[in-house]
Design an enzyme around this catalytic site. Structure first.
Site, short mmCIF file in Angstrom:
data_model
loop_
_atom_site.label_atom_id
_atom_site.label_comp_id
_atom_site.label_asym_id
_atom_site.label_seq_id
_atom_site.Cartn_x
_atom_site.Cartn_y
_atom_site.Cartn_z
N HIS A 69 -2.18 6.63 4.78
CA HIS A 69 -2.72 5.27 4.65
C HIS A 69 -3.31 4.76 5.95
CE1 HIS A 69 -3.05 1.19 3.10
NE2 HIS A 69 -2.44 0.76 4.19
N HIS A 119 -4.21 -2.21 -2.84
CA HIS A 119 -2.76 -2.43 -2.78
C HIS A 119 -2.17 -1.86 -4.07
CE1 HIS A 119 0.42 -5.05 -0.67
NE2 HIS A 119 -0.09 -4.21 0.20
N HIS A 121 0.01 1.14 -4.96
CA HIS A 121 1.40 1.52 -5.24
C HIS A 121 2.34 0.32 -5.28
CE1 HIS A 121 -0.40 5.37 -4.21
NE2 HIS A 121 0.66 5.99 -4.71
N ASN A 557 -11.95 1.31 2.61
CA ASN A 557 -10.56 1.71 2.51
C ASN A 557 -10.46 2.99 1.69
OD1 ASN A 557 -7.94 1.01 0.37
ND2 ASN A 557 -7.52 1.15 2.53
#
Length: 760
Positions: A69, A119, A121, A557
């Protein structure tokens, strides 16, 4: 964490000048590094970089910042091509990849910062808080650039609408987004929501935010000035969110993942609202040298990014950190992901004025360190040195993971072999079934929960194709975010290009000129060579499309490990595009706004059903190839639409995408309650099924008063046009080859699924 692209670094580093205390050094002796998300090889590499074993606190930092991440260790080498710029694409770009958000020049001395993030999980484990803190995080990214947040969008993917758990997740996610955004006072002006079994147990929650500022007020996360102070301000630090980046966002999990709840952050939008206003006043007073929001990896990430970007050292004293939970250990303080926190670099002479403003807004803060010339991140606690490392080592390794073309692409069956028909009775049933499917259903039960008009600057919002926010004088900023995972599953390169094209088209149909791109790339397990092949091809498709359309990618992202119980999601690139509207009086809505208008279809219809909603809904079929895309034609269409809006040639304009022509017709009727008389025989199609449900790209449904003006505009732009009908006063849609539908009948069909799912 920023989508920065540091060079692949030499792992040979000089030993630190000052080692941590012996007590701290020995703290890692019995640590299971795999439990922290590191491999044994990575731990060995860390020891090599430090020339010693890491302390417990150092290991905590590495475990989070070397996570997928934060480090982009699997994606970094492929993302580099997204940063390639030409002189044309640089034209409006003020800040590109590597900072908290991209920034573009929107004219008049103003700039817009925008970015999309995931966002995913956390939103399965705790849907409400996971989605709410997703809003908070992206908003702070925009604040950290010096901008005032003015609009939000979301792109949501849930499991099968018929699955009992989908209601829990979907209802919680939408409630979390609406709660945080509404309390914060930032309008949510659009987005998309899709349902598919591939997202069962792994929903996607992607959130986009845009903010505005004067060009001269742009702020960067580059620490400078030895002797300047490090100030942590906002909410106190607690235990929530510890390990969120490594536990949740950087690993696969099972459908029974409730044990990870402590890793989900807890947000307070009212504190964030105060923090927003506080930051804007600090910027106006020019009291901030540099600033970074605290998200993934908390203090450790913010401090290391500030130091690394500014090529300076930072020394922190954890004893000075305001705590909500005084039992936190030093390593927990470092990586806590408690929300609503910012880290600023402040000149000592400005400290008193800085705290006068924070105190006035009820925001707590403390000096927790200072900038130095050491080039190291040093962390002490109660007099003991716990961390001494070069921030460059925290960028993580860069992996060249193996790639393999998926086997399913070899076995795929063509969608154009599916049965088509000209039978009016069958087509009537098909129309009602397709428009009522979850992915084409009316989403107003979702968007009505969002405050779309707070701040008073919303010019357009859902259900129009793009949202528009009023800017200086009579100009506006337009936003759209789009993606189609079925297309990307069938051909990741083409799917990425089609996502760019659709977002580009959606901005254009409201009369805006597209300026820049942000993206959120949602994929399965990067250790699977087939997933990495999908990712590589997606990056190539994004790069190719943006170069051809001459529009820069400003950042974004990557979300890997979207996999539950060993099953990867479809590759899901979501593309956000920002455009500029020169005159808000010339914006176009998506529906007919009067009777007796002429309805035209712009573009060419082909028998293209690969990945279509029709094929999936009617036959459960996902195969073949996505629609063919000609980016040169897409560019001409955009120019035509913007010119037509400025010259008031069009009364309305609506993009054709999922569901094809019939979906666009139905939505255009329902937008303002005007019916239409449609004839399909003018469309060059091999069947009525093709005319109604094909998802051929680069098509738009428009209405006009003057046919000659429209035809002249299309001829000058070398674009195809077909007259297919007129609008009517009565609440009916008549298709000459099929029959009549009442608008109430169509509206009821489109609301069946979402009314039940969201307790509407």
């Amino acid at each position: 964490m920023n989508m920065s692209l540091p060079a692949d670094r030499d792992t040979a580093k000089k030993p630190s000048a000052q080692k941590p205390s012996a007590h701290a050094q020995n703290a890692t002796a019995a640590v299971d590094v795999t439990a922290l998300g590191l491999t044994e090889s990575e731990y060995t590499q860390i020891c090599s970089l430090l020339k010693r074993s890491p302390t417990k606190s150092e290991l905590a930092i590495y475990s989070v910042l070397w996570s997928e991440h934060c480090s982009y260790k699997s994606s970094r080498r492929h993302l580099r091509q997204l940063a390639d710029l030409t002189e044309v694409t640089k034209k409006h770009l003020l800040v590109g990849i590597g900072q908290n958000a991209g920034v573009v020049d929107i004219g008049g001395g103003w700039a817009a910062a925008f970015k999309i993030e995931s966002h995913n999980h956390p939103s399965f484990i705790e849907p409400f808080q996971g989605a709410a803190t997703g809003i908070g995080g992206i908003v702070r990214d925009i604040i950290a650039m010096g901008a005032k947040p003015v609009a939000l969008m979301d792109s949501l993917r849930f499991g099968a609408a018929s699955d009992p758990d989908t209601q829990r997740v979907a209802d919680g996610v939408v409630s979390g987004i609406s709660f945080y955004g509404n309390c914060l006072g930032v309008p949510n002006i659009g987005g998309e929501t899709a349902f598919d079994p591939v997202y069962q147990g792994n929903p996607l929650v992607n959130v986009l935010c845009v903010g505005v500022m004067r060009r001269e007020n742009i702020r960067l996360a580059n620490a400078s000035g030895p002797g300047n102070l490090v100030v942590l301000f906002g909410a106190p630090t607690g235990r929530d969110g510890i390990g969120g980046a490594s536990v949740l966002a950087s690993d696969s999990f099972t459908s029974d993942a409730k044990a990870n709840r402590p890793a989900v952050q807890i947000g307070d939008p009212f504190v964030e609202k105060l923090l927003t206003e506080c930051c804007l006043e600090l910027y106006a007073a020019d009291l901030v040298v540099a600033i970074q929001d605290l998200g993934a990896a908390g203090i450790s990430c913010a401090a290391s990014e500030l130091a690394h970007n500014g090529r300076v050292g930072i020394r922190l004293d954890l004893s000075a950190v305001p705590l909500r939970d005084t039992t936190l250990a030093p390593d927990e303080i470092l990586v806590s992901e408690s929300q609503e926190r910012m880290m600023a670099i402040v000149h000592p002479d400005n400290l008193e004025a800085f705290f006068e403003i924070t105190n006035r807004w009820g925001i707590s803060g403390a000096v927790i360190g200072e900038v130095d010339n050491s080039q190291y991140l040093t962390v002490v606690h109660e007099g003991k040195t716990l961390v001494r490392l070069n921030p460059k080592t925290l960028t993580g390794p860069s992996y060249n993971r193996p790639v393999k073309k998926p086997a399913y692409l070899i076995r795929r069956s063509a969608a154009n072999r599916l049965p088509v028909t000209n039978d009016p009775h069958l087509l009537r049933e098909d129309i009602l079934q397709v428009i009522s499917c979850p992915n084409l259903s009316d989403k107003s039960v979702i968007t009505n929960q969002y405050d779309r008009y707070v701040q008073g600057n919303t010019a357009l919002c859902h259900p129009d194709d793009a949202g528009v926010i009023r800017m200086y004088k009579n100009t506006g900023v337009a936003l759209s975010c789009d993606g189609n995972s079925r297309y990307s599953y069938l051909d990741p390169h083409a799917g990425a290009q089609l996502a760019v094209a659709e977002a580009y088209r959606n901005v254009s149909v409201v009369g805006a000129t597209p300026l820049a791109v942000t993206n959120c790339l949602n994929f399965g397990n990067p250790e699977n060579p087939e997933v990495m092949w999908q990712f590589r091809e997606t990056c190539r498709g994004l790069s190719d499309a943006c170069k051809r359309l001459e529009i820069p990618i400003t950042g974004g992202n990557v979300s890997f490990y979207n996999q539950t119980d060993g099953k990867d999601i479809f590759p899901t690139p979501v593309v956000g595009i920002l455009g500029i509207v020169d005159n808000l009086t010339q914006t176009l809505t998506s529906g007919w706004n009067a009777p007796d208008l002429f309805i035209y279809l712009l573009g060419v219809t082909r028998p293209e059903f690969g990945g279509s909603v029709w094929a999936d809904t009617m036959y459960g079929h996902i195969g073949g190839v996505p629609p063919k895309l000609d980016l040169a034609r897409e560019s001409r269409l955009s120019n035509l639409l913007v010119a037509g809006a400025k010259k008031r040639v069009f009364e309305s304009a609506h993009d054709l995408s999922e569901g094809g022509l019939i979906q666009a017709i139905v939505e255009s009727c329902l937008r303002h309650g005007f019916g239409a008389d449609i004839a399909l025989d003018t469309i060059r199609a091999t069947s009525l099924t093709e005319a109604l449900f094909s998802e051929s790209a680069s098509r738009v449904l428009v209405s006009c008063r003057s046919q000659e003006d429209l035809r002249d505009l299309c001829r000058r732009n070398s674009y195809e046009y077909t007259l297919i009908g007129t609008t009517r006063h009565t609440g009916e849609l008549t298709i000459s080859e099929i029959g009549k539908f009442t608008l109430n009948e169509l509206s009821d069909a489109r609301q069946k699924v979402t009314r039940v799912l969201f307790r509407g």
